[in-house]
Structure formats: C-alpha cells, structure tokens
Motif scaffolding. Structure first.
Motif, short mmCIF file in Angstrom:
data_model
loop_
_atom_site.label_atom_id
_atom_site.label_comp_id
_atom_site.label_asym_id
_atom_site.label_seq_id
_atom_site.Cartn_x
_atom_site.Cartn_y
_atom_site.Cartn_z
N ASP A 68 0.85 -1.18 0.00
CA ASP A 68 0.00 0.00 0.00
C ASP A 68 0.89 1.24 0.00
OD1 ASP A 68 -1.73 2.18 0.90
OD2 ASP A 68 -3.19 0.63 1.41
N ALA A 69 0.83 2.03 -1.07
CA ALA A 69 1.76 3.14 -1.25
C ALA A 69 1.33 4.43 -0.57
CB ALA A 69 1.97 3.41 -2.75
N HIS A 70 0.15 4.43 0.06
CA HIS A 70 -0.29 5.64 0.78
C HIS A 70 -1.31 5.22 1.83
CE1 HIS A 70 -1.28 10.04 1.09
NE2 HIS A 70 -2.33 9.50 1.68
N ILE A 71 -0.85 5.18 3.08
CA ILE A 71 -1.72 4.69 4.15
C ILE A 71 -1.31 5.36 5.45
CG2 ILE A 71 -0.23 2.73 4.78
CD1 ILE A 71 -2.80 1.03 5.05
N HIS A 72 -2.26 5.47 6.37
CA HIS A 72 -1.99 5.99 7.71
C HIS A 72 -2.21 4.84 8.69
CE1 HIS A 72 -1.95 10.02 5.95
NE2 HIS A 72 -3.05 9.67 5.31
N ALA A 73 -1.31 3.88 8.65
CA ALA A 73 -1.52 2.66 9.42
C ALA A 73 -1.49 2.93 10.92
CB ALA A 73 -0.45 1.62 9.05
N SER A 74 -0.59 3.78 11.37
CA SER A 74 -0.51 4.07 12.80
C SER A 74 -1.80 4.72 13.28
CB SER A 74 0.68 4.98 13.08
OG SER A 74 0.71 5.38 14.44
N ALA A 75 -2.30 5.72 12.55
CA ALA A 75 -3.55 6.37 12.93
C ALA A 75 -4.71 5.40 12.85
CB ALA A 75 -3.80 7.58 12.03
N GLY A 76 -4.73 4.56 11.81
CA GLY A 76 -5.80 3.59 11.68
C GLY A 76 -5.82 2.59 12.82
N GLY A 77 -4.64 2.15 13.22
CA GLY A 77 -4.57 1.22 14.35
C GLY A 77 -5.01 1.87 15.64
N LEU A 78 -4.58 3.12 15.87
CA LEU A 78 -5.02 3.82 17.07
C LEU A 78 -6.54 3.97 17.08
CD1 LEU A 78 -2.48 6.74 17.66
CD2 LEU A 78 -2.99 4.85 19.22
N ALA A 79 -7.12 4.31 15.92
CA ALA A 79 -8.57 4.47 15.86
C ALA A 79 -9.27 3.16 16.21
CB ALA A 79 -8.99 4.93 14.47
N VAL A 236 -3.07 12.97 13.28
CA VAL A 236 -2.19 11.81 13.09
C VAL A 236 -0.99 12.00 14.01
CG1 VAL A 236 -0.86 10.45 11.44
CG2 VAL A 236 -2.95 11.61 10.69
N PRO A 237 -1.02 11.45 15.22
CA PRO A 237 0.12 11.62 16.13
C PRO A 237 1.42 11.12 15.51
CG PRO A 237 -1.76 10.68 17.28
CD PRO A 237 -2.10 10.66 15.82
N ASP A 238 2.50 11.80 15.82
CA ASP A 238 3.82 11.43 15.30
C ASP A 238 4.13 9.98 15.69
OD1 ASP A 238 6.41 11.29 14.39
OD2 ASP A 238 7.17 12.90 15.67
N CYS A 239 4.33 9.15 14.69
CA CYS A 239 4.53 7.72 14.94
C CYS A 239 5.98 7.29 14.76
CB CYS A 239 3.62 6.89 14.02
SG CYS A 239 3.84 7.23 12.26
N PHE A 240 6.90 8.22 14.60
CA PHE A 240 8.29 7.87 14.31
C PHE A 240 8.89 6.98 15.41
CE2 PHE A 240 12.87 8.76 14.53
CZ PHE A 240 13.26 8.45 13.24
N GLU A 241 8.84 7.44 16.64
CA GLU A 241 9.44 6.65 17.73
C GLU A 241 8.71 5.33 17.92
OE1 GLU A 241 12.21 7.33 19.09
OE2 GLU A 241 12.49 9.44 18.53
N ALA A 242 7.40 5.33 17.68
CA ALA A 242 6.64 4.09 17.86
C ALA A 242 7.06 3.04 16.84
CB ALA A 242 5.15 4.38 17.74
#
Length: 560
Positions: A68-79, A236-242
């Motif tokens: 998937d070339a464009h996704i907000h997986a971290s935000a989707g998982g949090l939701a 979309v919280p910063d997911c870099f460290e996660a």
C-alpha cells in the motif's frame, strides 16, 4: 535449510508472478525467507524434504504480497483501539458508538478516535450539540475519515479556549453557527486549535496501534506500505518513535517506508532534522522480519474538494451552478514549493505529495520540474497521491518528469461524498477530469496504488475492483444511489495493470522492487493466496475474492 530442501513449498496453484513477462507458474519454493524456485509442480516438488512445509493451493491464486503506497496505518490502528466510527454510517450509530466507548472507558479524560463520514451530515458539517447530548462532561475530539476535519463537543472547545472571537487560521476554517460561535466542526488547520490540548498517546499505546494495524492489514494480504504522515499533524500523532520501538521489540513484520511530514511555515530549515530521522532508521536494529525506513518526505499542497479546500484553477460552483469567489487554497506558495522540493530532492529524499485539485497537481508537477532542472534526473521517485482532478494538459507531464501517479482507486465511483458533496460544485467539465487512471496509464505514467486507510477501506480487492470497473465494490459500506453505474468508464484500467500497481508499482515507489513486489527467485517471500483466480472470474466479481493466506519472509502470518 538442510541440503537442497526448501522450508516451504506452495504447489498446485495458479501463481501470477508480476514479473516483467507477467508469467504464470504452478508452484513456488521458499528457503531462508526468500524465493528459491518458481516453476511446475514436478520441478518444485523436487525441493521437498522431510522438514519442508507443503501447502496445497488446490487451484487457488498466488500473488506477491500487496504493498500500500499511501496509508496511515498508525492512525488507523489507534482508531481501532479507541473510539472507532468507521463501521457506522448514521448520526444515531455514531452517537451510540461514542456513548458506548465512553461508558466502557470511564477513566479516559478525552474521547478520541474518528472515522465519521461527511455525507452523513448536512453540508458535511456535524454539530457540537449532538455530541454534547451524549458526552457533556468530557471533551471529545473525533477526526473524520479523510483526516481533514474534526468533530468536537463544547467541552473540548472550552478547554482549548476556542470561541466566537477566535480567528480562523491561515490554513483552516472554524465552522460557525448563525451567531458566529464555533458549531463543532474544525476544517484543516483549525483542527490544531483544539488538538494542541488533546493528550498525546503514550509510546506503548502507539506501538499497540501499529500492531493492531499490522494484524488487520496482513489479513487483507498487505505485506508492506508507505506510512503517509510521520510527524506532527493534527489528527495523526507522530509515529516515528513508535515504529522504531516496534522494530526494536521485534514486533514489526511489515516492510514500511515512512514519509516524514513537511511542516507548514517552517521552511527549508527543517530539512536537517528530517535527515537526522532518516539516518536513525538506517542505523536501527532489525530483530524481526519487518523494517522501517524514513526515506520519503510528505508535502500536503491542498485540502479536499468536499470542504472546498482543494486548490482549483477555477472557482467552485454554488448549489445553483454559479461560480463562487473561492477556488480552495494552496498550502505552499508555488515558488516556495519549488525551492523546498529542490532542496529535499538534493538531499536524496523522495517527495510524497498530497494534491487533490487541478491547481495543486500542477503546482506539484512544476516543483518537480524545478528540482529536475536544478539537480538532474535524480533517483527520488517522487509521487503525487490522490489526483482527484487533473487538468488534461498535465497528464503527459507525469511520464515526462518520471512522476509516479499514486492512485486511491476506491474513490473513483458514485458514492455519497462524490454525488452529494463534490459533483454539484465542480461542474461538468471538471467532474470529467476526476481520477484519470486510464488516461495516466495510456500516457505512459507509472501507477502505484494506496488506500489512504483509515480515510477509506484498506481492502486491496475492493480498490482493484473499483479501478477495473469504476463502480462501488460489493460490500463497500458507503454505497449510495447510482453505485452500480460506472463513474467515467473511459478511465477504467485492466486487472493486470491494477495488480501491478498494488505490487511491483508500489514496491518501486518504496525503492524495494529488487526485493519484493513480484515472485522471482532471490526475492523476499512476501506472498498472498486468494481463494480464486481473479483472471478467471467476471470483472464485476473481483471484490468477492478472499485472502486465504498471507506470508511474510516465508512464514504464514495470516490464515483465514
């Protein structure tokens, strides 16, 4: 692997390899996490030893894992682990979901999550009074499914100090009632007025969100993706460290490229920090089969058509078909954008653009052209996502500039946000320029596919169904009147093109085409097994296929 024996053999199937020749095979062998052999059942079966796991495909389809070339997986998982509205589609159901979540979580100080759809509300604008009726005493902040607006209650507005005298930010809009007070919807940059007082998720919660997203996406046959915003963005919280932590703990099984967020109003001075982030991912340990590399930079050039923030060459229309005074907004001045993209390109990053309106698309192409002129052809593999309205004059520029068209095909159909909130305000000519996948492909542009989940479904089969048919996929929850009628059928693409976009095309965008995206000897064994051969079924039944198995690095990580 002992001797010449394989660790895993899949045989008796119909393997579509997505190699250069678009070949087929019956069987595939895997050793040490990589493809060891591809061929006939008889030939590959010679690699079966006493310890080899053998999977009988029984005529099912074997494909490279979807990317998937464009996704907000971290935000989707949090939701999914917060207040998730994505499975509902009415005001009553939304409020019941919010009330139920609040009752199950009495100690949570803020009710956060999202997934509401604009077409449920008049004008796409929900009100704080509805939330106040079910949650009067705790603040509520819920992003909509396209992540460009937030629905808040009165308590949240009060805690943030947002009232009738609060001005609109330059990059957003506070929706207001007849008396000028905030009505409960914050568009674009206005979300940040309240989001700044919302407690940030802890690292463990974010890692849990990534794990939930990964589980869900693997079940859909997705083995890798590009995380489309990594940085501070309102919903979309910063997911870099996660992501780094998930990798350190050996929890990451997907192969992920992060698109580092380019902050508005900060300028080129932020580039050194992004370079530092990129180097930290390159130096990170790899205890698990997955990986995280931050090699892309995300620039959002405009908003969305539904709230009139997509940047257009000509004004939007009013409900009577007359031109308004508004044509949306470009978040970066075109000359500043050229300078930024040229600097980003010179530092070896890929640029991942968000461009919805025809003006934004043209401005992003102009910026890439400036970078190419200054820096030479480069290796950035810059790509523009969404591409809702593309002026015909700009179609051939994708091939000429080697810009990849990052398509979200699920939107190219008659669903309520299109029929109620978009078509009446674009006019007939511009409406016919929407999601021109067929025209882009015919002009020689490279295509990749992404879902933009949780903005819309992450199901690649639904997305490919819509790309091929230009109709709403069976089972898609947001279908409305006219869902069975093709939307701009001349912009259809064939199944082979759609499959390539979701596999080798997206692998190419992620600079991973030598490792994944096709089934070839030496590549990583990231595979998906479908319950039927898509080429042997009617085109209007693509969405009915099911993912039976998902394999990453030669190991089954999902079985239906």
């Amino acid at each position: 692997m002992g001797g010449n024996a394989a660790d895993l053999v899949l045989r008796g199937g119909q393997a579509y390899l997505v190699d250069a020749a678009r070949s087929w095979a019956e069987a595939v062998a895997v050793a040490d996490g990589r493809i060891a052999a591809v061929g006939t059942d008889a030939g590959v079966s010679a690699l079966i030893g006493p310890e080899t796991e053998v999977i009988d495909l029984a005529g099912r389809m074997l494909l490279p894992g979807f990317i998937d070339a464009h996704i907000h997986a971290s935000a989707g998982g949090l939701a999914r682990i917060r207040c998730d509205l994505s499975e509902a589609h009415s005001l009553g159901d939304y409020l019941a979901t919010v009330r139920g979540y609040a009752e199950r979580n009495p100690g949570v100080p803020w009710i956060t999550g999202g997934g509401w759809s604009m077409d449920v509300f008049p004008g796409g604008v929900p009100s704080r009074e509805d939330l106040d009726r079910v949650i009067p005493d705790r603040p509520v902040f819920l992003a909509n499914r396209d992540l460009h607006a937030a629905w808040v209650n009165s308590r949240a507005l009060a805690l943030a100090g947002v009232n009738g005298s609060t001005p609109d930010p330059a990059d957003g809009r506070i929706e207001r009632d007849a008396g000028g007070e905030p009505s409960g919807t914050l568009q674009e940059g206005a979300m940040g007025l309240v989001e700044r007082v919302v407690p940030r998720p802890g690292l463990d919660e974010q890692v849990s969100g990534i794990r939930e997203a990964q589980r869900y996406l693997h079940a859909l046959g997705i083995t890798g993706w590009q995380e489309a915003i990594v940085g501070d963005y309102a919903v979309v919280p910063d997911c870099f460290e996660a992501y780094l932590e998930a990798e350190r703990r050996g929890l990451l099984t997907a192969r992920v490229v992060g698109a580092l967020w380019w902050q508005r109003g900060t300028g080129i001075g932020q580039l050194d920090g992004l370079v530092d982030r990129r180097s930290r991912t390159a130096e990170a340990g790899r205890p698990g089969p997955g990986s995280f590399r931050a090699t892309s930079v995300k620039i959002m050039q405009d908003g969305v058509c539904e709230n009139f923030t997509a940047s257009m060459l000509t004004p939007y229309l009013d409900p009577h078909g007359q031109a308004t005074a508004g044509a949306g907004a470009s978040y970066f001045d075109p000359e500043d954008l050229k300078a930024a993209v040229t600097a980003i390109d010179a530092r070896g990053f890929q640029v991942h653009f968000h461009a919805i309106g025809d003006r934004a698309v043209r401005e992003t192409l102009d910026a890439v052209e400036a970078a190419r002129t200054a820096n030479g052809p480069g290796r950035g593999r810059h790509h523009i996502s969404h591409l809702q309205v593309v002026h015909p004059d700009d179609l051939p520029r994708f091939r000429a500039l080697s810009v990849i068209a990052n398509c979200q095909p699920l939107w190219a159909c008659y669903e309520p946000q299109m029929t109620e909130l978009t078509l009446p305000f674009l006019g007939q000519e511009r409406a016919g320029w929407q999601y021109p996948f067929g025209s882009l492909s015919r002009s020689g542009a490279q295509l990749c596919f992404g879902s933009d989940w949780p903005v819309s479904s992450a199901n690649p089969l639904w997305e490919m169904h819509t790309a091929v048919n230009r109709t709403v996929a069976p089972g898609y929850p947001y279908a409305g009147p006219g869902a069975g009628e093709p939307f701009l059928p001349s912009e259809r693409i064939d199944l082979a093109t759609a499959l390539a976009a979701f596999t080798i095309g997206s692998a190419y965008v992620n600079h991973a085409e030598l490792e994944t995206g096709s089934i070839e000897v030496g590549k990583q064994a990231d595979l998906v097994v479908l319950d039927r051969n898509l080429f042997g079924e009617p085109a209007d039944e693509i969405a009915l296929a099911q993912v039976d198995l998902t394999i990453v690095n030669g190991a089954v990580i999902h079985a239906r």
